[in-house]
Write a protein that holds these residues in place. Sequence first.
Motif, PDB file in Angstrom:
ATOM      1  N   VAL A  48       0.867  -1.305   0.019  1.00 18.92           N
ATOM      2  CA  VAL A  48       0.089  -0.087  -0.058  1.00 18.92           C
ATOM      3  C   VAL A  48       1.006   1.240  -0.120  1.00 18.92           C
ATOM      4  O   VAL A  48       0.543   2.507  -0.287  1.00 18.92           O
ATOM      5  CB  VAL A  48      -0.927   0.033   1.244  1.00 18.92           C
ATOM      6  CG1 VAL A  48      -2.069  -0.897   1.047  1.00 18.92           C
ATOM      7  CG2 VAL A  48      -0.320   0.034   2.528  1.00 18.92           C
ATOM      8  N   TYR A 149      -6.155   2.438   3.557  1.00 22.00           N
ATOM      9  CA  TYR A 149      -5.993   1.100   3.329  1.00 22.00           C
ATOM     10  C   TYR A 149      -4.738   0.554   4.538  1.00 22.00           C
ATOM     11  O   TYR A 149      -3.865   1.487   4.718  1.00 22.00           O
ATOM     12  CB  TYR A 149      -5.377   0.809   2.010  1.00 22.00           C
ATOM     13  CG  TYR A 149      -6.160   1.167   0.765  1.00 22.00           C
ATOM     14  CD1 TYR A 149      -7.129   0.249   0.471  1.00 22.00           C
ATOM     15  CD2 TYR A 149      -6.306   2.368   0.305  1.00 22.00           C
ATOM     16  CE1 TYR A 149      -8.040   0.427  -0.537  1.00 22.00           C
ATOM     17  CE2 TYR A 149      -7.182   2.750  -0.571  1.00 22.00           C
ATOM     18  CZ  TYR A 149      -8.238   1.735  -1.026  1.00 22.00           C
ATOM     19  OH  TYR A 149      -8.951   2.280  -1.978  1.00 22.00           O
ATOM     20  N   GLY A 161      -9.316  -2.492   4.215  1.00 15.20           N
ATOM     21  CA  GLY A 161      -9.574  -1.423   3.790  1.00 15.20           C
ATOM     22  C   GLY A 161     -11.162  -0.706   4.313  1.00 15.20           C
ATOM     23  O   GLY A 161     -11.813  -1.560   4.666  1.00 15.20           O
TER      24      GLY A 161
END
Length: 196
Positions: A48, A149, A161
């Motif tokens: 992420v 996230y 998320g």
Amino acid sequence: MRTVFTKVLGIAAMATGLAFAGAASAIPITTIFNIAALGAFTADTGSVLTATTITNGAPDVVGFITSDNTGLVTGQAISLTTPTPVTLGATFTKTWQTALGIFTESLTVTSVTFGASSLGILATGNIVETTVLSGAALDPVSAFYSASYTQNGGPGQQINGSFNNSTVPPSLPEPATLALLGLGLAGLGFARRRKQ
């Protein structure tokens, strides 16, 4: 001459009244809800922290509804552009259909924030009732979408998320406000240092 002037004033007053009446009868879209993703997330880079897109855990459904006049129901499917872009300036859409109509949001990512193992985005744009299925058309308004996230296990590991959607702006300070606050705090620190 006076009669003509009086008639013109009367017509102008009536037109003004109609203009205000038309504006007062407009009903803007109002909605605040969160979205639950029921499947797994995937970052295009595996992390992420470096991702440019994240594939949502479809299906995406309406979770908790705070307020809404579009006809949303908890558990109803929401269609997000997938993969969703998570870089500054990227654009995407979100749509849903209710008994009242089909609603489409056009969004642009306006803020990206990073944590030790997290990524958050704020996207702004507008929401429009693209198709009216029942009742009067709702007026388009600004839309605000945030996504968060987290990937606690590191790259390649599970991503969690959460999404929130609103027609009310988030209560985050603007960059200019933060800059002024920073200058003020720096000034206080400088003044205190001079006193000593």
